[in-house]
Design a protein around this motif. Structure first.
Motif, PDB file in Angstrom:
ATOM      1  N   ALA A  73      49.984  36.772  73.023  1.00  0.00           N
ATOM      2  CA  ALA A  73      49.230  37.862  72.406  1.00  0.00           C
ATOM      3  C   ALA A  73      48.791  37.434  71.006  1.00  0.00           C
ATOM      4  CB  ALA A  73      50.102  39.112  72.314  1.00  0.00           C
ATOM      5  N   ASP A  74      47.773  38.116  70.493  1.00  0.00           N
ATOM      6  CA  ASP A  74      47.354  37.860  69.118  1.00  0.00           C
ATOM      7  C   ASP A  74      48.333  38.554  68.161  1.00  0.00           C
ATOM      8  OD1 ASP A  74      46.657  40.575  68.898  1.00  0.00           O
ATOM      9  OD2 ASP A  74      44.514  40.212  69.071  1.00  0.00           O
ATOM     10  N   PRO A  75      48.165  38.425  66.852  1.00  0.00           N
ATOM     11  CA  PRO A  75      49.107  39.040  65.907  1.00  0.00           C
ATOM     12  C   PRO A  75      49.212  40.563  66.021  1.00  0.00           C
ATOM     13  CG  PRO A  75      47.875  37.317  64.808  1.00  0.00           C
ATOM     14  CD  PRO A  75      47.244  37.499  66.161  1.00  0.00           C
ATOM     15  N   ASP A  76      48.229  41.207  66.654  1.00  0.00           N
ATOM     16  CA  ASP A  76      48.282  42.658  66.852  1.00  0.00           C
ATOM     17  C   ASP A  76      48.908  43.045  68.197  1.00  0.00           C
ATOM     18  OD1 ASP A  76      47.006  43.192  64.395  1.00  0.00           O
ATOM     19  OD2 ASP A  76      45.036  42.868  65.313  1.00  0.00           O
ATOM     20  N   GLY A  77      49.305  42.066  68.986  1.00  0.00           N
ATOM     21  CA  GLY A  77      49.919  42.347  70.284  1.00  0.00           C
ATOM     22  C   GLY A  77      48.935  42.434  71.438  1.00  0.00           C
ATOM     23  N   ASN A  78      47.684  42.049  71.220  1.00  0.00           N
ATOM     24  CA  ASN A  78      46.659  42.111  72.267  1.00  0.00           C
ATOM     25  C   ASN A  78      46.506  40.752  72.943  1.00  0.00           C
ATOM     26  OD1 ASN A  78      45.759  44.829  71.611  1.00  0.00           O
ATOM     27  ND2 ASN A  78      44.913  43.910  69.758  1.00  0.00           N
ATOM     28  N   LYS A 109      51.968  33.821  64.897  1.00  0.00           N
ATOM     29  CA  LYS A 109      53.073  34.528  65.536  1.00  0.00           C
ATOM     30  C   LYS A 109      52.487  35.719  66.289  1.00  0.00           C
ATOM     31  CE  LYS A 109      57.544  36.568  65.213  1.00  0.00           C
ATOM     32  NZ  LYS A 109      58.596  37.148  64.444  1.00  0.00           N
ATOM     33  N   PRO A 110      52.844  35.831  67.579  1.00  0.00           N
ATOM     34  CA  PRO A 110      52.297  36.940  68.370  1.00  0.00           C
ATOM     35  C   PRO A 110      52.882  38.277  67.947  1.00  0.00           C
ATOM     36  CG  PRO A 110      53.884  35.685  69.661  1.00  0.00           C
ATOM     37  CD  PRO A 110      53.720  34.969  68.360  1.00  0.00           C
ATOM     38  N   GLY A 111      52.090  39.303  68.135  1.00  0.00           N
ATOM     39  CA  GLY A 111      52.553  40.658  67.871  1.00  0.00           C
ATOM     40  C   GLY A 111      53.049  41.292  69.151  1.00  0.00           C
TER      41      GLY A 111
END
Length: 191
Positions: A73-78, A109-111
């Motif tokens: 996921a991206d840093p926002d969790g998507n 770091k992934p969200g």
């Protein structure tokens, strides 16, 4: 009596040739737009991290021609299925691109979107002698106190959690070695 000539082909392992097409930089080729080790993109804001490690055989020796695929996921969790960061989150590294026989990724770091899904990186392992690729996850040591909340980790015996946790070896640099077999075998998941 007629002999049946239509039989299932026996399963075979792949390699080492497959790495040339999947990790060309390891062989000195610079193909544009090939999925590689650097996931850092313009427009993505987050904590930059690097993930390094080795793929180890049953004798605890590094394998020089394994391929690691990363999905996160991206840093926002998507995940990349969202319209926000369609090209972020997938990478590929071979283990023969340097003398240390490591895989390596530069990413963020992934969200996470929920308490039951701690930040993690999904890993797929391709290596000689393995007929079906293997799946595992990498969790972060700073989230250790919340491991009991994660839907995947909560299904495992707590004594196995450390086998899915990276070690911070420097600021922003995590190490995660993948043991294919033996007493420290990485936890592989049925996905």
């Amino acid at each position: 009596m007629k002999k049946n000539i239509l039989q299932q082909t026996a399963s075979q392992t792949v390699g080492p040739f497959f790495a040339f097409g999947l990790t060309p930089e390891q062989y000195g080729y610079d193909f544009p737009n090939v999925i590689g080790r650097n996931l850092r993109k313009d427009g993505v804001e987050g904590i930059p991290i690097s993930l390094v490690g080795q793929v180890l055989d049953g004798d605890n020796k590094p394998i020089n021609d394994a391929i690691i695929q990363l999905w996160q996921a991206d840093p926002d969790g998507n995940y990349a299925t969202s319209t926000k960061n369609e090209l972020f989150g997938f990478g590929r590294s071979g283990t023969g691109w340097n003398d240390q026989l490591t895989f390596s990724f530069d990413t963020y770091k992934p969200g996470s979107k929920s308490e039951g899904d701690l930040p993690h990186i999904n890993i797929t392992v391709f290596a000689r002698g393995i007929q079906n690729h293997l799946f595992t996850r990498v969790y972060f040591p700073e989230d250790k106190e919340f491991f009991y909340k994660d839907e995947v980790l909560s299904q495992l015996d707590k004594s196995l959690h450390h086998r899915l946790m990276a070690k911070m070896v420097a600021t922003g640099v995590y190490r995660f070695d993948i043991s294919l077999q033996g007493k420290n075998e990485t936890v592989f998941l049925d996905i």
